[in-house]
Design an enzyme around this catalytic site. Structure first.
Site, short mmCIF file in Angstrom:
data_model
loop_
_atom_site.label_atom_id
_atom_site.label_comp_id
_atom_site.label_asym_id
_atom_site.label_seq_id
_atom_site.Cartn_x
_atom_site.Cartn_y
_atom_site.Cartn_z
CE LYS A 1 -2.09 -1.28 3.77
NZ LYS A 1 -3.01 -1.32 4.94
CG HIS A 2 1.48 3.80 -2.95
ND1 HIS A 2 2.55 4.39 -3.56
CD2 HIS A 2 1.25 2.65 -3.64
CE1 HIS A 2 2.96 3.66 -4.58
NE2 HIS A 2 2.18 2.58 -4.64
N PRO A 3 1.24 5.04 1.52
CG PRO A 3 3.04 6.23 2.41
CD PRO A 3 2.70 5.15 1.42
#
Length: 220
Positions: free
Chosen positions: A98-100
């Site tokens: 996931k990308h923050p």
């Protein structure tokens, strides 16, 4: 023009043989510990139970797959623990990271030290990392499903094709949609409890009490 035609016809047999060889290699399968793997599959740092099936082009990375489970064509699994008797269809994507969204940018330059070296030893503490997914037993996952990091897929559940799973899935539930939501349960609550108590999915096919299980699911 004649020179180009000559070059094409000269190298065509080589291209044909190369394509044929590639096709053959792509479709070759091999057995290992009673499990069947496609030679075109990519496997790294993973463990497999007995009678597992890994299909063409599948990628299994840092994962564990239990007995009598299979993974369909071109499916990609990272950091995934899969129980017994699970059915994973083609083109499934599980736990790809996931990308923050709590930082000013979602780009990996802020947290991926391996690919970027902008911060050296002082990169932000909010680093992104691939989580884990746990798929229990007897789970059926349809084609083109996406399962994000850090969810648990309960025993006996069904995930409809094309769904995006963003949270835990309850045992013996059927979920569908984007994001995936419960459509219904396969059985009533009493039947689900009894099925889970039998732990039939921890046994060999020859050890399963089929009469008992059929009796349980036919209860009203």
């Amino acid at each position: 023009m004649n020179k180009l035609k000559f070059l094409f016809t000269s190298f065509y047999p080589v291209n044909f043989l190369f394509n044929m060889f590639s096709s053959i290699m792509y479709n070759i399968k091999y057995y290992f510990k009673n499990s069947l793997f496609s030679l075109s599959s990519k496997i790294f740092n993973s463990k497999f139970g007995n009678n597992v099936r890994i299909s063409l082009g599948a990628e299994i990375i840092n994962s564990k797959i239990g007995d009598y489970s299979y993974v369909g064509k071109r499916s990609i699994l990272y950091n995934t623990i899969i129980g017994n008797y699970c059915s994973i269809a083609n083109d499934v994507r599980i736990c790809l990271g996931k990308h923050p969204i709590n930082l000013f940018s979602t780009n990996p330059f802020l947290y991926d030290d391996k690919s970027y070296n902008y911060f050296k030893n002082s990169s932000p503490k909010n680093k992104n990392s691939i989580g884990n997914v746990i798929i229990q037993n007897d789970v059926w996952i349809g084609a083109n499903v996406v399962i994000i990091d850090d969810v648990v897929i309960g025993t006996g559940s069904v995930i409809a094709a094309g769904s995006v799973v963003t949270k835990n899935v309850e045992p013996y539930s059927i979920v569908a949609g984007v994001p995936a939501k419960i459509i219904k349960y396969r059985f009533n609550p009493n039947v689900i409890v009894k099925l889970l108590k039998t732990n039939w999915f921890c046994k060999l096919p020859s050890e399963i009490d089929y009469k008992l299980l059929n009796k349980i699911i036919n209860e009203k």
